[in-house]
Scaffold this active site. Structure first.
Site, PDB file in Angstrom:
ATOM      1  N   HIS A 136       0.819  -1.220   0.000  1.00  0.00           N
ATOM      2  CA  HIS A 136       0.000   0.000   0.000  1.00  0.00           C
ATOM      3  C   HIS A 136       0.851   1.268   0.000  1.00  0.00           C
ATOM      4  O   HIS A 136       0.358   2.336  -0.348  1.00  0.00           O
ATOM      5  CB  HIS A 136      -0.975  -0.002   1.183  1.00  0.00           C
ATOM      6  N   ASP A 166       0.468  -7.600   1.524  1.00  0.00           N
ATOM      7  CA  ASP A 166       0.844  -6.194   1.700  1.00  0.00           C
ATOM      8  C   ASP A 166       2.365  -6.012   1.731  1.00  0.00           C
ATOM      9  O   ASP A 166       2.918  -5.331   2.589  1.00  0.00           O
ATOM     10  CB  ASP A 166       0.224  -5.627   2.980  1.00  0.00           C
ATOM     11  N   SER A 250       4.714   2.437   8.089  1.00  0.00           N
ATOM     12  CA  SER A 250       4.433   1.258   7.278  1.00  0.00           C
ATOM     13  C   SER A 250       5.636   0.904   6.417  1.00  0.00           C
ATOM     14  O   SER A 250       6.168   1.749   5.696  1.00  0.00           O
ATOM     15  CB  SER A 250       3.223   1.512   6.384  1.00  0.00           C
TER      16      SER A 250
END
Length: 408
Positions: A136, A166, A250
């Protein structure tokens, strides 16, 4: 006469006050001198055996009780936490980089930053270095850059990306890369173990931020809806930590006390009522994914070629009336369709067959079957159990390669 008497009495009072002040001062001086003499004399008296006990060293005295009972040695632990954390951060921090997602926007298709995240340099050779980040973080990018710890930016190429896990792999030239992170064994991680998160929360202005915490839980399952249709497509297995992980973290690293990367930080439950819940993809799940991404540009997942529904999603009326299942069969996966020329069609699976075991494991629902399926490799032959018209049957199937995420 009266004046004389009064002056005499006043003089007497002054003398009495002066005597009391002098006596008080002398008392204080005497007490101080007496204390000093005692301090000097006690060791000598102890050595002569005059005192009923002996003076010991700090180490010996610590062995007396320390709350554990007389005569039981106390365990002294000296850990310089700050120094340990600093050393770990120095080993890994330069391997954690910023990842900049650049996209075209507006009438003139001008390029601009669509977002930033973090990444971990995990491998380097003579020409290239490889960075793992989250899918993402780079989704929709027309161009990607990484930002080094010194602030310098260098262009990166997307090698491959996987939405389900992911994860994504980037490639950069290695001439400016000096530090590489080493993966640890996430299967050995224990609840309560101290960990450190490194990343770029809230953007590159906070690059290289370090937070510290513990492992709060292992093998946590987080439901994932890939296409936002309200149906859960996957349960992501993650590590839970209370180390602060914020937007921008992230793709960053979760580090153990040995300086090894045991997880890639992926998300944070951001609710007003929830604090201290950070989630990280375990390193042992990361490694096979990035190996596939490096080699094929995608993850090669096995596939059967069926559409399916969990038995629990179907009215119990149809369990016996339509599927003809025995009353003791209450869990499984119903085959809703079979793709032509697929592995499932080649072994004769049909609509309304109910799969109850796969690769030797009991199947409760779609998520479980998909998990067991993805633990296999393309080309593996597996055995499965299913019911057809109420009769229990066995089958075996050689798994093919999945071309898309829909179905299995």
């Amino acid at each position: 006469m009266g004046y004389y008497d009064q002056d005499y009495e006043n003089e007497g009072r002054r003398k009495q006050k002066g005597n009391r002040g002098g006596a008080f001062l002398a008392g204080i001086v005497g007490a101080i001198l007496g204390g000093l003499l005692i301090i000097v004399a006690i060791p000598a008296l102890s050595n002569l055996g005059i005192l009923p006990y002996e003076m010991g060293t700090d180490e010996e005295n610590n062995d007396i009780t320390n709350g554990e009972g007389a005569g039981v040695p106390a365990k002294n632990i000296s850990v310089n936490v700050n120094t340990a954390v600093t050393e770990i951060v120095n080993q890994v921090s330069d391997a954690v980089v910023g990842v900049v997602n650049i996209q075209e926007a507006g009438f003139w298709n001008e390029k601009g930053e669509a977002g930033t995240g973090s990444g971990v340099i995990y491998k380097k050779d003579d020409n290239n270095a490889f960075v793992v980040t989250n899918h993402h973080v780079i989704a929709g990018a027309t161009q990607v850059e990484i930002s080094l710890s010194n602030g310098e930016r260098i262009p990166a190429t997307i090698v491959g990306s996987d939405e389900l896990m992911d994860l994504a792999v980037l490639k950069v030239t290695s001439n400016k890369i000096e530090q590489v992170g080493q993966f640890g064994n996430s299967d050995k991680v224990k609840v309560g173990e101290p960990v450190i998160a490194i990343g770029n929360p809230l953007g590159l202005q906070f690059s290289g931020s370090v937070t510290q915490g513990i492992i709060s839980g292992t093998e946590r399952a987080v439901p994932i809806d890939l296409n936002n249709d309200g149906q859960i497509d996957w349960n992501a297995e993650v590590l839970q930590t209370d180390a602060a992980i914020n937007p921008g973290n992230s793709g960053g690293a979760l580090i153990n006390i040995d300086g090894k990367v045991i997880g890639i930080n992926s998300m944070k439950i951001a609710q007003s009522a929830v604090e201290g819940i950070g989630l990280s993809i375990p390193s042992n799940l990361v490694r096979p994914i990035i190996e596939d991404l490096e080699k094929y540009g995608e993850v090669r997942r096995p596939y059967m070629g069926i559409g399916m529904r969990s038995l629990s999603d179907i009215s119990s009326y149809h369990w016996q009336e339509t599927l003809k299942l025995p009353k003791d069969v209450t869990t499984g996966v119903v085959v809703m369709g079979v793709e032509p020329l697929s592995p499932a069609s080649k072994v004769g699976l049909k609509e309304f067959d109910v799969i109850t075991e796969f690769a030797g494991k009991k199947v409760d629902d779609i998520l479980q079957l998909r998990k067991y399926l993805y633990q296999q490799k393309v080309g593996d032959t597996i055995k499965f159990t299913y019911y057809r018209g109420g009769k229990k049957q066995q089958g075996s199937m050689k798994l093919g390669e999945q071309q898309r995420l829909q179905g299995s």
